[in-house]
Design an enzyme around this catalytic site. Structure first.
Site, PDB file in Angstrom:
ATOM      1  N   GLU A 166      -9.366 -51.147 -14.842  1.00  0.00           N
ATOM      2  CA  GLU A 166      -8.000 -51.648 -15.015  1.00  0.00           C
ATOM      3  C   GLU A 166      -7.111 -50.621 -15.695  1.00  0.00           C
ATOM      4  OE1 GLU A 166      -8.127 -55.461 -16.912  1.00  0.00           O
ATOM      5  OE2 GLU A 166      -9.036 -56.456 -15.185  1.00  0.00           O
ATOM      6  N   HIS A 199      -3.217 -60.610 -12.658  1.00  0.00           N
ATOM      7  CA  HIS A 199      -4.133 -61.611 -13.207  1.00  0.00           C
ATOM      8  C   HIS A 199      -3.849 -63.020 -12.700  1.00  0.00           C
ATOM      9  CE1 HIS A 199      -5.304 -58.361 -15.878  1.00  0.00           C
ATOM     10  NE2 HIS A 199      -6.305 -59.097 -16.298  1.00  0.00           N
TER      11      HIS A 199
END
Length: 317
Positions: A166, A199
């Site tokens: 990430e 997300h």
């Protein structure tokens, strides 16, 4: 060249014999970041399965997907550089924070800063922990403990793979593309939007598995978006200030371990006055040392990503 022509030229970026206007640069930068974010999230769903996300087989498959996308992320940045003609006096890997200069402070100071912010939760964890200090040290240096951690797919995901991939995709790859367009400060606040929206894919899984009501799921998603966006601002700030990928990765891993501060538990704790004092002290100390401890002079000035900015500003110095 006339004065008007000179002004027009100064607001264009030359590449391969042509020009890219500032608007064109921004569109290409945002589009590249969007494609990269969609590729990362989309890679999680190339494997069809009715199993939950915490199932070991699902985790292993997703490891493969995100590692492939992450490994290809430098190609995205290279392609963006070729299309826009943006030139820098640093290598591609250095722009992405993969370098040796200043690596020791980069591995320690941002993590220390983050631990200061979590001073309250750390004290709460120490108070509630049934182990003594010596017992904790013995466990920490026990190879069998770490072997157990590494064999746990959820631990590997939360502490290793997710932080590394990430941060590589959403910070190290996106910030070099956003800084020439928006400038360092604006890029710090723009980059986390891709991270926060990414997300939202958890909503799809929760709805598919019917894990809660629709309103509760979306409320949880909004909270997660807000939290991850704020966290993204912080790690983007660390990346810009230090010019290193390692610091954000370690901070990300630490925050995944700690989770969101259990302030409500602290309020109800028998030693709540002590805990709340440490919560407040941690925040105050964090704000006090935020800029001094991330001073780019500790990490090799100027940081490579800041060299891409036409007006670096105070955040780069």
């Amino acid at each position: 060249m006339s004065e008007d022509d000179d002004l027009t030229f100064s607001h264009k970026i030359k590449h391969n014999g042509g020009f890219v206007s500032p608007d064109g640069l921004c569109w290409l930068s945002v589009l590249s970041c969007l494609v990269l974010a969609c590729s990362y999230v989309g890679s999680l769903y190339v494997w069809r399965s009715d199993l939950p996300r915490d199932h070991p087989s699902v985790i292993k498959r997703r490891f493969t997907s995100v590692l492939v996308v992450s490994a290809l992320s430098p190609v995205f940045v290279w392609a963006w550089k070729e299309l826009t003609g943006v030139r820098a006096g640093h290598s591609l890997l250095a722009l992405m924070g993969i370098r040796l200069e200043g690596i020791v402070p980069a591995a320690t100071l941002p993590l220390l800063l983050t631990m200061v912010l979590f001073l309250g939760p750390l004290i709460q964890l120490a108070i509630d922990c049934p182990w003594g200090l010596l017992d904790g040290i013995k466990v920490g240096i026990d190879p069998s403990f770490w072997a157990l951690c590494v064999s746990d797919m959820r631990w590997l995901r939360n502490q290793v793979v997710a932080p590394l991939t990430e941060e590589l995709v959403f910070r190290a790859s996106m910030l070099p593309m956003l800084v020439p367009c928006a400038g360092p400060t604006a890029a710090i606040f723009t980059c986390p939007l891709f991270f926060g929206v990414a997300h939202f894919h958890h909503v799809i899984e929760l709805l598919r598995l019917r894990q809660g009501t629709v309103s509760a799921i979306f409320l949880s998603a909004v909270f997660q978006f807000s939290y991850t966006a704020v966290f993204g601002v912080y790690t983007a700030f660390i990346f810009i200030r230090t010019g290193h990928l390692l610091g954000p990765v370690l901070c990300h891993s630490f925050c995944n371990f700690m989770g969101f501060p259990a302030l409500s538990t602290a309020v109800e704790h028998p030693q709540r006055l002590t805990l709340l004092s440490f919560y407040l002290l941690g925040v105050l100390l964090f704000l006090l040392i935020l800029f001094p401890i991330t001073n780019p002079a500790f990490y090799s000035t100027p940081t490579p990503v800041c060299s891409l900015a036409t007006n670096p500003g105070s955040v780069c110095s």
